[in-house]
Design a protein around this motif. Structure first.
Motif, short mmCIF file in Angstrom:
data_model
loop_
_atom_site.label_atom_id
_atom_site.label_comp_id
_atom_site.label_asym_id
_atom_site.label_seq_id
_atom_site.Cartn_x
_atom_site.Cartn_y
_atom_site.Cartn_z
N TRP A 36 27.58 -96.05 -52.15
CA TRP A 36 28.22 -95.00 -52.93
C TRP A 36 29.42 -95.60 -53.66
N TYR A 37 29.48 -95.31 -54.94
CA TYR A 37 30.64 -95.64 -55.76
C TYR A 37 31.20 -94.35 -56.31
N ARG A 38 32.41 -94.44 -56.83
CA ARG A 38 32.98 -93.27 -57.50
C ARG A 38 33.79 -93.73 -58.71
N GLN A 39 33.91 -92.81 -59.64
CA GLN A 39 34.71 -93.09 -60.82
C GLN A 39 35.48 -91.83 -61.20
N ALA A 40 36.79 -91.94 -61.13
CA ALA A 40 37.66 -90.85 -61.53
C ALA A 40 38.00 -91.00 -63.01
N PRO A 41 38.38 -89.91 -63.67
CA PRO A 41 38.72 -90.00 -65.10
C PRO A 41 39.79 -91.05 -65.36
N GLY A 42 39.51 -91.93 -66.31
CA GLY A 42 40.48 -92.95 -66.69
C GLY A 42 40.59 -94.11 -65.73
N LYS A 43 39.73 -94.15 -64.73
CA LYS A 43 39.80 -95.23 -63.74
C LYS A 43 38.48 -95.99 -63.69
N GLN A 44 38.54 -97.19 -63.11
CA GLN A 44 37.33 -98.00 -62.96
C GLN A 44 36.47 -97.46 -61.81
N ARG A 45 35.20 -97.75 -61.91
CA ARG A 45 34.31 -97.39 -60.81
C ARG A 45 34.66 -98.25 -59.60
N GLU A 46 34.70 -97.63 -58.43
CA GLU A 46 35.06 -98.36 -57.22
C GLU A 46 34.09 -98.05 -56.09
N LEU A 47 33.96 -99.02 -55.20
CA LEU A 47 33.07 -98.87 -54.06
C LEU A 47 33.69 -97.90 -53.05
N VAL A 48 32.88 -96.94 -52.63
CA VAL A 48 33.30 -96.01 -51.58
C VAL A 48 32.78 -96.49 -50.23
N ALA A 49 31.48 -96.77 -50.18
CA ALA A 49 30.87 -97.20 -48.91
C ALA A 49 29.57 -97.92 -49.19
N SER A 50 29.23 -98.83 -48.31
CA SER A 50 28.01 -99.63 -48.44
C SER A 50 27.30 -99.71 -47.10
N PHE A 51 25.97 -99.56 -47.15
CA PHE A 51 25.16 -99.66 -45.94
C PHE A 51 24.09 -100.72 -46.21
N PRO A 52 24.33 -101.96 -45.80
CA PRO A 52 23.35 -103.01 -46.05
C PRO A 52 22.20 -102.96 -45.05
N THR A 53 21.09 -103.57 -45.42
CA THR A 53 19.97 -103.67 -44.49
C THR A 53 20.35 -104.56 -43.32
N ILE A 54 21.07 -105.62 -43.63
CA ILE A 54 21.55 -106.53 -42.59
C ILE A 54 23.07 -106.57 -42.67
N GLY A 55 23.73 -106.40 -41.55
CA GLY A 55 25.19 -106.46 -41.55
C GLY A 55 25.82 -105.10 -41.35
N ARG A 56 27.15 -105.11 -41.43
CA ARG A 56 27.90 -103.91 -41.12
C ARG A 56 28.12 -103.05 -42.35
N THR A 57 28.36 -101.79 -42.11
CA THR A 57 28.78 -100.91 -43.18
C THR A 57 30.18 -101.30 -43.63
N LYS A 58 30.46 -100.97 -44.87
CA LYS A 58 31.75 -101.34 -45.45
C LYS A 58 32.29 -100.13 -46.20
N TYR A 59 33.61 -99.96 -46.15
CA TYR A 59 34.24 -98.84 -46.81
C TYR A 59 35.41 -99.30 -47.68
N GLY A 60 35.66 -98.54 -48.75
CA GLY A 60 36.85 -98.79 -49.53
C GLY A 60 38.10 -98.54 -48.69
N ASP A 61 39.17 -99.26 -49.00
CA ASP A 61 40.40 -99.13 -48.21
C ASP A 61 40.92 -97.70 -48.19
N PHE A 62 40.68 -96.96 -49.25
CA PHE A 62 41.21 -95.61 -49.36
C PHE A 62 40.49 -94.62 -48.43
N VAL A 63 39.35 -95.01 -47.90
CA VAL A 63 38.58 -94.09 -47.06
C VAL A 63 39.33 -93.78 -45.76
N LYS A 64 39.88 -94.82 -45.13
CA LYS A 64 40.72 -94.65 -43.94
C LYS A 64 40.09 -93.74 -42.87
#
Length: 127
Positions: A36-64
């Motif tokens: 999942w990515y997100r893009q707010a008005p006037g901002k760049q698209r950023e990664l929210v969360a990632s679920f790979p087939t192999i490895g750990r899930t990853k979250y953007g720092d802002f998710v907290k």
């Protein structure tokens, strides 16, 4: 060929919750990661969360710790449970399939894969 369709966006008050869903359809052999990515008005698209087939899930720092990504690899679906939403979370949320291989790609020896994006779903958080 391949479609990613998101659902679940909407308007919610600060502190509320939403669940986004995404389904990838097509003649899919494999997907390295669903994200999942997100893009707010006037901002760049950023990664929210990632679920790979192999490895750990990853979250953007802002998710907290507020969001949780889940994935059904057999069904090629991914979901994002969002709690404790803030006005700063207002954005269009996009589903992304990273390095998707079609059955025809695999059969023909093309293993690089391609990226696919959904059209996005709007999440608006009011204060």
């Amino acid at each position: 060929q391949v479609q990613l369709v998101e659902s679940g966006g909407g308007l919610v008050q600060a502190g509320g919750s939403l669940r986004l869903s995404c389904a990838a359809s097509g003649d899919i052999f494999s997907i390295d990661a669903m994200e999942w990515y997100r893009q707010a008005p006037g901002k760049q698209r950023e990664l929210v969360a990632s679920f790979p087939t192999i490895g750990r899930t990853k979250y953007g720092d802002f998710v907290k710790g507020r969001f949780t990504i889940s994935r059904d690899k057999a069904k090629n679906t991914v979901a994002l449970e969002m709690n404790g939403l803030k006005p700063d979370d207002t954005a269009v949320y996009y589903c992304h399939a990273d390095r998707l291989l079609l059955n025809s790609d695999y059969d023909e020896g093309r293993y690089d894969g391609r990226d696919f994006w959904g059209k996005g779903t709007l999440v608006t958080v009011s204060s």
